[in-house]
Scaffold this motif. Sequence first.
Motif, PDB file in Angstrom:
ATOM      1  N   UNK A  15       0.855  -1.173   0.199  1.00 21.50           N
ATOM      2  CA  UNK A  15      -0.177   0.020  -0.038  1.00 21.50           C
ATOM      3  C   UNK A  15       0.761   1.442   0.142  1.00 21.50           C
ATOM      4  N   UNK A  16       2.162   1.277   0.940  1.00 24.08           N
ATOM      5  CA  UNK A  16       3.032   2.326   0.989  1.00 24.08           C
ATOM      6  C   UNK A  16       3.393   2.667  -0.411  1.00 24.08           C
ATOM      7  N   UNK A  17       4.129   1.561  -1.025  1.00 21.08           N
ATOM      8  CA  UNK A  17       4.868   1.327  -2.136  1.00 21.08           C
ATOM      9  C   UNK A  17       4.137   1.970  -3.379  1.00 21.08           C
ATOM     10  N   UNK A  18       2.795   1.745  -3.397  1.00 24.50           N
ATOM     11  CA  UNK A  18       1.898   2.159  -4.425  1.00 24.50           C
ATOM     12  C   UNK A  18       1.520   3.592  -4.390  1.00 24.50           C
ATOM     13  N   UNK A  19       1.465   3.939  -3.070  1.00 25.32           N
ATOM     14  CA  UNK A  19       0.818   5.338  -2.908  1.00 25.32           C
ATOM     15  C   UNK A  19       1.782   6.420  -2.771  1.00 25.32           C
TER      16      UNK A  19
END
Length: 407
Positions: free
Chosen positions: A201-205
């Motif tokens: 979620x962090x890497x995408x966002x």
Amino acid sequence: MKIKNIIVVCDFANITGGAERVAITSAVSLAETGSNVVMFTGKGPVCNELKNSNVHVICLNQEEAIKDSNRLRGIVRGIYNHSAQHEIEKLLKEYDPNDTVIHMHGWSKVLSSSIFIPIKRMGFKAIVTMHDYFLQCPNGCCYDFQKKEICEKKAMSIDCVLCNCDKRSYIYKLYRIIRQIGMLRLVNGTELYIAFISKFNKNVSEKRIPFHYKKMMITNPINVRLQAIVPASDNKKYLYIGRLSYEKGIDFFCEGITKAGVSGVVIGSGDRLEDLKKKYPMIEFVGWKQQTEMREYILQARALVFPSVWYEGAPLTIPEVMGGYCLPCIVSDCSAGRDYIEQEYNGLVYSGKNVEALCESICRMENDELVIKLQSNIEKYFNREKYSSEHHVKKLMECYERMLSEE
């Protein structure tokens, strides 16, 4: 400055999905520590969990904007909800921004971004849990429903604006574009913290969010306790739990199960149900079940298959079956579900949207020795404490205190 008040913001006052479940669980658990917790919501009814808690609930009893019987009124309110702005401003006047934090779990469906106006003007610090991708994507999921694929377009670029990616029609996409323009304008300048719920979620966002923020990592609370150890190596059925829609991967599950020549059970409902029942008569479709009703199907399963072909945020089903039943999982690498799995240690990860890869993983899971090994590792090393409400509240309070201490 010590934290005294927590205002939890969520579109819904009842559990309609994972975000609402986390928001309500968090609010109730925080109130149990003695904190003054207010839950500001748009749509009722207020669930029993909140009614039976010490949380003070403010519910505007409005309809979801896109479902308003008056289409024009719904569109206007979805972009800018004047009454929500007025009510939260009235609420915030009772509190001091030096000892109060605002924790936001969702506002795009009922409350709208108008609530950021008083938050920003009155100097409150806000934290947003990244349950979805509305901060960087007009349709909230970085997914093209028409092409049935993850969208890599730059949000709000010409390519994005012209792309008909909405599940319904391009008219709805235009509404979302206008809503997104308003949201970006209103959120910008808020002293904003973002809580990512998984590494994926962090890497995408973080590369897509178009304004300044400070980041944190907070795992969703699940309260997993060991209920039983599934005799997985003796079982023959592969289990799917979730909404029956293309992006959730149900079509890939059915194809993979059929190609592998194994038994499949589907728990869930959705727009694909009738078509899939006709196309795959050998697969057992049992409809949606409550948590307690799922137990009998989980106990008969060899593995859970999580074939989602969109990003997700941090799906709860995987840690629930692993922690609750030591059930191995086969997970697509398209979604945040992969964060829970170490290949051939506690499950299998395969290349999403590739039926052959899924079929191969299912066939590998037919090996009894592998299943026993996976279950043994889950039983010994699955960290249930990491997902507990107590751990979640501790992390939240640490984050809140950090927010208030930073200039």
